[in-house]
Motif scaffolding. Structure first.
Motif, short mmCIF file in Angstrom:
data_model
loop_
_atom_site.label_atom_id
_atom_site.label_comp_id
_atom_site.label_asym_id
_atom_site.label_seq_id
_atom_site.Cartn_x
_atom_site.Cartn_y
_atom_site.Cartn_z
N THR A 160 129.05 -33.34 -13.36
CA THR A 160 128.96 -34.23 -14.42
C THR A 160 130.53 -34.74 -14.90
O THR A 160 130.46 -35.96 -15.10
N GLN A 163 130.82 -37.70 -12.67
CA GLN A 163 130.00 -38.85 -13.10
C GLN A 163 130.39 -39.49 -14.29
O GLN A 163 130.48 -40.94 -14.47
N GLU A 164 131.10 -38.95 -15.11
CA GLU A 164 132.03 -39.32 -16.49
C GLU A 164 133.29 -40.29 -15.78
O GLU A 164 133.13 -41.25 -16.49
N GLN A 167 131.56 -43.74 -14.51
CA GLN A 167 131.06 -44.36 -15.62
C GLN A 167 132.38 -44.80 -16.72
O GLN A 167 132.18 -45.99 -16.97
#
Length: 229
Positions: A160, A163-164, A167
């Motif tokens: 997670t 991915q953050e 992004q």
């Protein structure tokens, strides 16, 4: 009923003497050997998961009175996830006393993460039914121990977080690919490659595909954050 020597030893390791020993026997009985006259631990697992969750939620609130819900949630997830339950199960050698069917035993069931985690939750439920919530709560706090105070370091899920990170920089989510698998079926080792659209990548190996993905994500994230610094 009288407990076998191995279960008596396990009882001592977890620090709870059962008044109803049949509950402990049920907690360590896997569905692969369960029957109408020999109930397995699946229903206990369901209850134990809830007892563990309530205990951890209370412990986290008490440990950090200033923490927000957003801070508490990942800590909670880190403490109650199946991998953590399996780690605790290994520490008390729960795998040594599991009652398994022949096929499950031959496939390395005593070392399987999901099976160990489920059985640990079943043991918590067995203590709860044997002596009440306070006894089960004391068991959890005893076995999870220092993890509650050090959970912040484990609370951020690497996949997670990576991915953050991607992004936030306008990149698509990281891509994961299994690049290798070796070892026997009952004890495989998976190798996973994670890559970013910008070309950076990292590889890691572990005993499950999910653990390998997490390890690879952690390695890549640490490298990218070091570069940011």
């Amino acid at each position: 009923m009288r407990l076998s020597a191995d279960l008596l030893a396990f009882q001592a390791r977890i620090g709870h003497e059962f008044r109803r020993p049949e509950l402990l026997l049920r907690a360590v009985t896997h569905a692969s050997i369960g029957s109408a006259t020999r109930p397995d631990n699946q229903r206990l697992e369901f209850l134990g998961d809830r007892v563990l969750g309530l205990t951890m939620a209370e412990a986290l609130l008490a440990a950090d009175k200033a923490a927000t819900e957003g801070q508490l949630a990942p800590r909670f997830n880190a403490l109650v996830r199946k991998e953590t339950c399996a780690e605790v199960a290994r520490e008390v050698a729960l795998g040594d006393v599991l009652k398994l069917g022949r096929s499950e035993m031959l496939s390395g069931g005593r070392r399987k993460e999901a099976l160990l985690g489920d059985a640990m939750e079943a043991v918590i439920a067995a203590v709860h039914l044997d002596a009440g919530f306070e006894a089960a709560r004391a068991l959890v706090l005893r076995l999870w121990g220092a993890r509650i105070g050090t959970v912040e370091a484990d609370a951020r899920d690497p996949k997670t977080a990576l991915q953050e990170w991607a992004q936030a920089r306008g990149m698509p989510p990281p891509a994961y690919a299994e690049t290798g698998r070796k070892g026997p079926d009952h004890q495989p080792v998976f190798t996973v490659l994670v890559s970013l659209a910008s070309g950076e990548a990292a590889e890691a190996a572990a005993g499950s595909k999910r653990a390998a993905e997490q390890a690879a994500a952690r390695a890549l994230l640490e490298r990218m954050e070091a570069g940011d610094g």
